[in-house]
Design an enzyme around this catalytic site. Structure first.
Site, mmCIF file in Angstrom:
data_model
loop_
_atom_site.group_PDB
_atom_site.id
_atom_site.type_symbol
_atom_site.label_atom_id
_atom_site.label_comp_id
_atom_site.label_asym_id
_atom_site.label_seq_id
_atom_site.Cartn_x
_atom_site.Cartn_y
_atom_site.Cartn_z
ATOM 1 N N ASP A 9 46.027 36.316 32.651
ATOM 2 C CA ASP A 9 46.262 36.996 33.611
ATOM 3 C C ASP A 9 46.239 38.456 33.193
ATOM 4 O OD1 ASP A 9 47.074 38.098 36.184
ATOM 5 O OD2 ASP A 9 49.009 38.502 35.421
ATOM 6 N N SER A 10 46.460 39.009 34.048
ATOM 7 C CA SER A 10 46.006 40.442 33.460
ATOM 8 C C SER A 10 47.417 40.944 32.385
ATOM 9 C CB SER A 10 46.176 41.479 34.769
ATOM 10 O OG SER A 10 47.249 41.759 35.651
ATOM 11 N N TYR A 41 44.420 45.479 37.138
ATOM 12 C CA TYR A 41 43.260 44.451 37.305
ATOM 13 C C TYR A 41 43.152 45.162 38.971
ATOM 14 C CZ TYR A 41 42.168 41.225 33.847
ATOM 15 O OH TYR A 41 41.702 40.586 32.406
ATOM 16 N N GLY A 42 43.991 44.916 40.166
ATOM 17 C CA GLY A 42 44.240 45.446 41.120
ATOM 18 C C GLY A 42 43.376 46.441 41.795
ATOM 19 N N CYS A 73 45.493 34.911 38.154
ATOM 20 C CA CYS A 73 45.743 35.920 38.310
ATOM 21 C C CYS A 73 44.464 36.261 39.602
ATOM 22 C CB CYS A 73 44.719 37.245 37.565
ATOM 23 S SG CYS A 73 44.444 38.543 38.192
ATOM 24 N N ASN A 74 45.375 37.235 40.669
ATOM 25 C CA ASN A 74 44.163 36.861 41.986
ATOM 26 C C ASN A 74 42.853 37.855 41.899
ATOM 27 O OD1 ASN A 74 46.075 35.077 44.266
ATOM 28 N ND2 ASN A 74 47.267 36.704 42.477
ATOM 29 N N GLU A 152 54.872 45.302 35.734
ATOM 30 C CA GLU A 152 54.837 45.098 34.241
ATOM 31 C C GLU A 152 56.119 46.335 32.835
ATOM 32 O OE1 GLU A 152 52.045 44.067 32.094
ATOM 33 O OE2 GLU A 152 51.482 42.594 34.538
ATOM 34 N N CYS A 184 49.737 37.604 44.506
ATOM 35 C CA CYS A 184 49.906 38.421 43.211
ATOM 36 C C CYS A 184 50.645 37.736 42.291
ATOM 37 C CB CYS A 184 49.891 40.043 43.540
ATOM 38 S SG CYS A 184 49.857 40.311 41.423
ATOM 39 N N THR A 185 50.671 37.256 41.462
ATOM 40 C CA THR A 185 51.078 36.459 40.783
ATOM 41 C C THR A 185 52.193 37.470 39.814
ATOM 42 O OG1 THR A 185 50.064 36.951 38.662
ATOM 43 C CG2 THR A 185 49.593 34.236 39.699
ATOM 44 N N HIS A 186 52.022 38.769 39.514
ATOM 45 C CA HIS A 186 53.445 39.508 39.950
ATOM 46 C C HIS A 186 54.181 40.055 41.038
ATOM 47 C CE1 HIS A 186 50.121 41.058 36.635
ATOM 48 N NE2 HIS A 186 51.685 41.640 36.307
#
Length: 278
Positions: A9-10, A41-42, A73-74, A152, A184-186
C-alpha cells in the site's frame, strides 16, 4: 505453499487488509510494504502510481518469494491491476471488486456511495466494478483529499478531521445513501468520524474483510493455502517501509496491533530471506 502472501500500500491504510488477513489465515506468512517514502498516491498521476505498483509487486515476488500479491491500495488497483495480472505469474488480488460486491449486498434502498482518493474516484474503477455486479443501484462518488494525510499522521479524531469530513461527505448526505463504501484502505481508521457525520442509518462498508475472504478463495483455487493444522505454528509477518522505519513501526503497531513489532527498510539491501528471518 511455503511462500508468503505479499501485500503493499502507499502507507498505513493496507494494514486494515493485513489485519483481516492475519485473523482469517493465521498460518500464512505475510510480507507488507508500506510505500511511505512516496505517499500519498491519491493525488499523483496514475502513470506514476502504476510504476510504483509494478516496482513493489515485482519486489515482493523476487525479493521475498511471495506466492500471491495483494494490492491493498485502491489507487494502485485503479492504476495498474490489469498490468500486474498480465505480468506476474502469481495470483494478484485487489480491494476494489470485493468492496463493490460488499456494497451492493448491504444496501436496502439502492442508493449507495463510494468515497476514495482523487485518483481512485477519477479512474472510474468502482463505477465499473459495481456495474459488473449487475445489481441496479444509484451510485454517488466523492473524492476526499486530506483523509489519507490525517491517517498517516496518526490523527484520526478531533475537530479538524470532523470539519473536513462534514465538507467532503456533504454529497453523500444530500444523496441519502444508506450504504457508504470506504474506497480507500486508510479510511476505516476514520470510521468513527465518518459514521458520526453520516448518521446511524448509514452502513459503512470496508473492503478489508471481503478482501481477506477473496485472498483465501484465490489461494485455495491455486492450491496455495497453508493449513494451520499442518503448520509448525502461526505465520511469520514482516513489515517494510520505504520511508522512516521507526515512524512506520510506532504508528503501524498502534493501527495493526502487536504483530507489527519491528519494521525493515524497503527496498531490501540483502539477498532474499525467508519470512521471519532477521
Amino acid at each position: 505453499m511455503d511462500g508468503p502472501i505479499g501485500m503493499f500500500d502507499s502507507g498505513f491504510g493496507g494494514l486494515t487488509v493485513a489485519r483481516a488477513t492475519i485473523d482469517l489465515l493465521p498460518a500464512e506468512d505475510l510480507v507488507y510494504i508500506g510505500d511511505t517514502g512516496r505517499y500519498p498516491y491519491g493525488s499523483k498521476p496514475l502513470d506514476d502510481v502504476r510504476s510504483y505498483a509494478r516496482e513493489l509487486a515485482r519486489s515482493l515476488v523476487h525479493d521475498y518469494g511471495a506466492k500471491a500479491i495483494v494490492v491493498a491500495c485502491n489507487t494502485a488497483t485503479a492504476a495498474g491491476l490489469d498490468e500486474l495480472r498480465a505480468e506476474l505469474d502469481v495470483p494478484v488480488i485487489d480491494v476494489v471488486r470485493p468492496g463493490a460486491r460488499a456494497l451492493v449486498a448491504t444496501t436496502t434502498t439502492g442508493r449507495v456511495g463510494v468515497i476514495g482518493t482523487v485518483g481512485t474516484v477519477s479512474s472510474g474503477a468502482y463505477v465499473r466494478s459495481i456495474a459488473e455486479t449487475g445489481v441496479p443501484v444509484t451510485l454517488t462518488s466523492a473524492a476526499c483529499p486530506g483523509f489519507v494525510e490525517f491517517v498517516e499522521r496518526g490523527q484520526t479524531t478531533g475537530d479538524e478531521v470532523t470539519v473536513l469530513a462534514e465538507r467532503l461527505l456533504a454529497p453523500m448526505v444530500d444523496a441519502g445513501v444508506d450504504a457508504l463504501l470506504l474506497g480507500c484502505t486508510h479510511y476505516p481508521f476514520l470510521a468513527r468520524v465518518i459514521g458520526d457525520v453520516m448518521g446511524p442509518e448509514v452502513t459503512l462498508v470496508s473492503s478489508a474483510d471481503e478482501t481477506a475472504f477473496a485472498i483465501r478463495r484465490r489461494l485455495a483455487e491455486a492450491g496455495l493455502v497453508r493449513d494451520i493444522r499442518s503448520a509448525s505454528g502461526p505465520g511469520h509477518h514482516r513489515f517494510a517501509s520505504s520511508g522512516d522505519i521507526d515512524v512506520f513501526r510506532d504508528l503501524g503497531s498502534r493501527l495493526l496491533g502487536p504483530e507489527l513489532d519491528r519494521t525493515e527498510a524497503w527496498p531490501p539491501t540483502h539477498d532474499r530471506a525467508a519470512p521471519g528471518a532477521g
